[in-house]
Design a protein around this motif. Structure first.
Motif, PDB file in Angstrom:
ATOM      1  N   ARG A   1       7.415   8.600  11.436  1.00 41.94           N
ATOM      2  CA  ARG A   1       6.330   7.617  11.468  1.00 41.94           C
ATOM      3  C   ARG A   1       4.969   8.286  11.251  1.00 41.94           C
ATOM      4  O   ARG A   1       4.044   7.659  10.752  1.00 41.94           O
TER       5      ARG A   1
ATOM      6  N   ALA B   1       4.807   8.571   7.607  1.00 44.93           N
ATOM      7  CA  ALA B   1       4.534   7.270   7.006  1.00 44.93           C
ATOM      8  C   ALA B   1       3.102   6.824   7.235  1.00 44.93           C
ATOM      9  O   ALA B   1       2.580   5.986   6.498  1.00 44.93           O
ATOM     10  N   GLY B   2       2.462   7.357   8.277  1.00 45.55           N
ATOM     11  CA  GLY B   2       1.107   6.923   8.587  1.00 45.55           C
ATOM     12  C   GLY B   2       1.088   5.787   9.587  1.00 45.55           C
ATOM     13  O   GLY B   2       0.070   5.139   9.795  1.00 45.55           O
ATOM     14  N   LEU B   3       2.241   5.514  10.211  1.00 44.31           N
ATOM     15  CA  LEU B   3       2.303   4.445  11.206  1.00 44.31           C
ATOM     16  C   LEU B   3       1.957   4.977  12.585  1.00 44.31           C
ATOM     17  O   LEU B   3       1.776   4.227  13.523  1.00 44.31           O
TER      18      LEU B   3
ATOM     19  N   PRO C   1      -1.211   3.932   5.353  1.00 47.46           N
ATOM     20  CA  PRO C   1       0.185   3.961   4.893  1.00 47.46           C
ATOM     21  C   PRO C   1       0.347   3.439   3.466  1.00 47.46           C
ATOM     22  O   PRO C   1       1.140   3.981   2.686  1.00 47.46           O
TER      23      PRO C   1
ATOM     24  N   ILE D   1       4.307   5.955  -0.569  1.00 52.37           N
ATOM     25  CA  ILE D   1       5.612   6.106   0.072  1.00 52.37           C
ATOM     26  C   ILE D   1       6.288   4.743   0.133  1.00 52.37           C
ATOM     27  O   ILE D   1       5.648   3.711  -0.073  1.00 52.37           O
TER      28      ILE D   1
ATOM     29  N   MET E   1       9.424   2.763   2.711  1.00 56.13           N
ATOM     30  CA  MET E   1      10.178   3.005   3.937  1.00 56.13           C
ATOM     31  C   MET E   1      11.245   1.936   4.124  1.00 56.13           C
ATOM     32  O   MET E   1      11.015   0.763   3.863  1.00 56.13           O
TER      33      MET E   1
END
Lengths: 345, 283, 293
Positions: free
Chosen positions: A48, A51-53, A73, A78, A80
């Motif tokens: 995560r 992912a930038g979450l 994100p 990317i 996911m």
């Protein structure tokens, strides 16, 4: 396609919990890397963060030649795939797959074409106008895949994508995902707690435990040459046998009998894979079989060796019954671990 | 022949009795509305339906009831609709916005905002009715739709309801949407609102009925007969039944039936949504 | 809050603004105002006010009319709550049990939810009408000379009947949905373990319904205290005189009609404290209830 580099990446939650201890590694272009470990080991948090979450507490994250620590994100290039698929329940399959493209202001006919292409690839053509609720689990999984590939990302992220499927479908999708990734050649990071998935899909496996990386290596390295008792017992079913044994004058002793030579003295943890212990009438060791698990192609013998439980895996051709059994051990199959730290010696 | 169990008969009898108790009083209103006022005055509710409904209906809808001659059934119906719709829509829109801010944003004072808003669940309007009246008076909002509707919205039932619902929406949905490049406004409009459709419908029914049935607040805020709602007008109607030579029973009963008909129909037709909305608010 | 919530700064503030401003103006301001006025005595002609401390409260406690209302409110609340809860439970259990006509019964028993309280009050007026009220005639058969609006007890009786009638559907809906959410497997297990239907009900069904019943208890108390205003106001035809009245109705009568703002505010504050206590009690119990599910 992109190379991904983690440089001392660390995650500490506001409540002080350190979910990921500083981690550094590089994922090569087109490589399929699997993060594996028990739940709560930090593998999902790591994914995560990529992912930038999840905000990165410390360290740098490179995707391609950019540092993306603070990049949104949507702008990391990317895609996911989530565990519960995270399909938008009110949108048709077509809209679900195309939603990311629509947000990037791509022309309608281009979106349509790309969605059709993705659907073709995933055998979803007949379902494009259905809602997710009208699809089976496997089809939903494919839609989630379609949503990811339609964007031509430079990095695929998978968060336990198969854990909601039944065993049969899981095996099938495992192969499909792997084949698709090969074909598209997109760098991929795949999180799972299932060591079979990790072994079968990965180019390289990263085994995590308690927020720390235990080992990075190819499936074969991780299996045959585990870096710690944790990896040894986590990878492989049945897992590696771990025995507490003593060393006397450079000899490893089990039940008063010398098993091998290993320098030093004091106690040590001896590891041996179940398939490396072979029934052999002329073998030098005797174990006592207490239970036989029949698996068809092979059998697992549960036994006691000098008071410690061990498991042996034999092929179906080997006759087995409970009671004393003489066995031989391949000398190069023995691994030694520090009983305190669990690290390989 | 299949034997019918004694127990089943008892069960059905209890249910039928209960249903009759619920229905008969309103059938009685309808019967009284179908006969002449003279008949009603003499004998009260009877067993035979008359043919006066159209005449009484016309009187109720188009003849003024008050002193100023401004409140016909039609004008009251209009005001009731404005109150019902205004209240329901206002409450849902404002509640959804606030719930969205609380659930989906990293907000420093989120906890404080939460408590400020949810304290309002504790005190119904009835206990602070006089000061509320004074404030509406100060703001010059007596006899206005704003004065009627906005103070009623000042409680967090809808916000609380939507907060609960938003929290039950899977985490991954916002994550997927963020990777798909949806910002906060897009996510709200493209995903969260369509996802909440059933919840919005359920809330709407409950809030519409609640707003439509308001009595105390409209009684205080509207003194201008042109602003009366049907429910607020009932008191005045019943008072005119006293002391007159021939009270207009038919008209009064028709007005009462009109006052209960829209909310009742909504509740019956959208039963499953309504029940869902009502029972979910308990969690 | 969601794990991956947005971090935009201005938008959430903008989203909260309407709700917060309405609440501040129409909730906190009036509530604070009520607390403040309860310590003042207002000039009836609107010329200023004087601070009187607790005097409004002490005179409330001395007022026999207020205490009579308080006593009536307690009895009224208890009766309405107990009667409407138990009748609704009976009907819900039966409606959950029957196979034929279940949907029709459900509709017939719940639609009164949408009837406005004052209309329910007017229906009460008709039923108990002095000249030809059907229920008045019915009671007359047993020698009960029912006099609505004249006899204190008879008026209170009518209020309770109408209030129970109006509240029955809400309780019915909640009980029925509570019953329907009991897993089938649990019922089947009970069916095997216990032969007696009433035994099954009290040992298995009722305990599982207890959270719903408790929630409804609070709802019903609040209803009896506040939402019955419309019923009471119509049953007494807006002329309370010697008729029974609830505390909320008295706030309105004393403050709005009687222009005793200080006294009425003190009454409001007493009610606020009452409701707060009730809510705290409810939250405490809800915390316990979590272990149940």
């Amino acid at each position: 396609m992109a190379q991904v580099t983690l440089n001392a990446l660390r995650k500490v939650y506001p409540n002080g919990f350190e979910a990921v201890k500083p981690a550094s590694f590089t994922i090569e272009e087109g490589e399929f890397v699997v993060l594996v470990g028990p739940s709560g080991c930090g593998k999902s948090t790591m994914l995560r963060m990529i992912a930038g979450l999840e905000e990165i507490t410390e360290g740098d994250l490179h995707i391609g030649d950019r540092v993306v620590n603070t990049v949104d994100p949507a702008d990391r290039d990317i895609a996911m795939v989530f565990q519960n698929y995270a399909l938008y329940p009110h949108m048709t399959v077509r809209k679900n797959i195309g939603y990311g493209l629509k947000n990037r202001k791509i022309a309608k006919d281009v979106i349509n074409q790309k969605v059709e292409e993705a659907a073709n690839l995933l055998n979803l053509n007949d379902y494009l106008d259905r809602k997710p609720s009208q699809l089976s689990g496997g089809q939903r999984q494919r839609v989630a895949m379609g949503r990811a590939i339609v964007r031509d990302p430079s990095l695929f992220l998978f968060d336990e994508p198969l854990s909601n499927l039944d065993a049969k479908l899981r095996n099938q999708m495992r192969i499909e995902i792997k084949a698709l990734q090969r074909r598209l050649g997109v760098t991929s990071v795949y999180v799972t707690h299932d060591q079979v998935e990790a072994m079968t899909m990965a180019d390289r496996i990263i085994v995590m435990n308690g927020g720390e990386i235990e080992q990075i290596g190819t499936p074969s390295e991780v299996y045959h040459s585990p870096a710690s008792t944790f990896v040894a017992s986590f990878m492989g079913a049945p897992p590696m046998n771990l025995l507490d044994v003593s060393r006397e004058n450079g000899a490893v002793m089990v039940g008063g009998q010398q098993v091998a030579e290993f320098t030093g003295s004091g106690s040590v943890t001896l590891g041996v894979r179940p398939e490396d212990i072979l029934p052999d009438a002329n073998g030098s060791f005797e174990i006592n079989v207490t239970l036989i698990e029949e698996l068809g192609a092979h059998r697992i013998l549960h036994a006691v060796w000098a008071g410690q439980p061990i498991m042996i895996s034999v092929t179906k051709d080997v006759a087995a019954e409970t009671g004393p059994l003489r066995v031989a051990i391949k000398p190069d199959a023995l691994k030694y671990f520090d009983p305190q730290t669990g690290r390989r010696l | 022949m299949k034997r019918i169990k004694f127990e089943t008969i008892v069960d059905h009898s209890i249910l039928i009795l209960g249903s009759l108790i619920m229905i008969l009083p309103v059938v009685m209103l309808l019967q009284m509305a179908s006969t002449t006022d003279l008949e009603t005055m003499r004998n009260g509710p009877g067993l035979v339906f008359g043919d006066q409904i159209p005449i009484n209906f016309e009187k109720a809808m188009f003849e003024a009831s008050g002193f100023s001659g401004e409140n016909t059934g039609l004008s009251m119906l209009y005001n009731s609709l404005i109150l019902g719709f205004g209240f329901a829509i206002g409450k849902i829109v404002i509640g959804m916005m606030a719930a969205y801010a609380i659930v989906y944003f990293r907000l420093k004072f989120a906890t404080m905002a939460f408590w400020i808003i949810f304290t309002t669940l504790l005190l119904p309007l009835e206990v602070r009715i006089l000061p509320s009246y004074e404030i509406v008076q100060k703001l010059g909002m007596l006899n206005t739709y704003q004065g009627l509707i906005i103070p009623l919205i000042a409680s967090a039932t809808a916000t609380f309801f939507f907060r609960q619902f938003f929290r039950s929406v899977p985490e991954e949905l916002i994550e997927a949407a963020r990777i798909d490049g949806a910002g906060p406004i897009k996510f709200f409009i493209d995903i969260l609102v369509p996802l909440s459709r059933t919840m919005i419908a359920a809330m709407f029914i409950i809030m519409f009925v609640y707003g439509w049935n308001q009595y105390l607040w409209p009684t205080m805020i509207t003194t201008d007969e042109g602003m009366f709602t049907l429910v607020r007008g009932i008191k005045q109607i019943t008072q005119t039944l006293e002391g007159t030579n021939l009270p207009e029973y038919g008209k009064s009963n028709i007005l009462q039936i009109i006052a209960i008909l829209p909310p009742v129909l909504i509740v019956i037709f959208f039963q499953s949504w309504f029940v869902k909305g009502l029972t979910e608010s308990d969690k | 809050m969601k794990r991956a919530g947005f971090s935009t700064r201005w938008l959430p503030i903008l989203l909260l603004l309407p709700q917060l401003s309405i609440i501040l103006i129409f909730f906190y301001w009036p509530a604070a105002h009520a607390v403040k006025s309860s310590f003042y005595l207002q000039d009836p002609f609107g010329f200023g006010e004087t601070f009187v401390g607790m005097k409004n409260y002490t005179s409330l406690l001395k007022s026999s009319a207020y205490l009579r209302s308080a006593q009536f409110t307690v009895i009224f609340t208890l009766l309405v709550t107990i009667l409407s809860l138990s009748l609704a439970l009976l009907l819900a259990v039966k409606a959950d049990k029957v196979i034929k006509g279940a949907k029709a019964y459900r509709t017939l028993l719940m639609w009164v939810y949408a009837v406005a309280p004052p209309v329910a009050g007017v229906i009460g007026l008709v039923l108990f009408d002095q000249t030809w009220g059907p229920l008045k005639d019915f009671f007359g058969l047993f020698g009960w000379d029912f006099r609505l609006g004249v006899n204190y007890f008879d008026t209170a009786f009518a209020m309770v009947v109408v209030s129970v009638w109006k509240q029955l559907p809400v309780n019915f809906i909640f009980f029925l949905s509570g019953l329907q959410s009991i897993p089938k497997s649990v019922r089947e297990a009970a069916l095997i373990d216990n032969r007696s239907a009433s035994g099954r009900f009290w040992d298995v069904t009722f305990p599982l319904l207890a959270p719903t019943a408790f929630f409804l208890l609070i709802i019903n108390i609040t209803y009896a205290l506040f939402d019955t205003f419309g019923i009471i106001d119509t049953v007494v035809k807006g002329e309370p005189s010697n008729n029974p009245m609830t505390l909320v109705y008295r706030v309105y009568v004393d403050g709005f009609r009687g222009n005793d703002l200080g006294g009425s505010s003190a009454q409001s504050v007493v009610l606020m404290v009452l409701v707060l206590a009730l809510t705290v009690f409810q939250f405490r119990m809800v915390e316990r209830r979590i272990h149940y599910t």
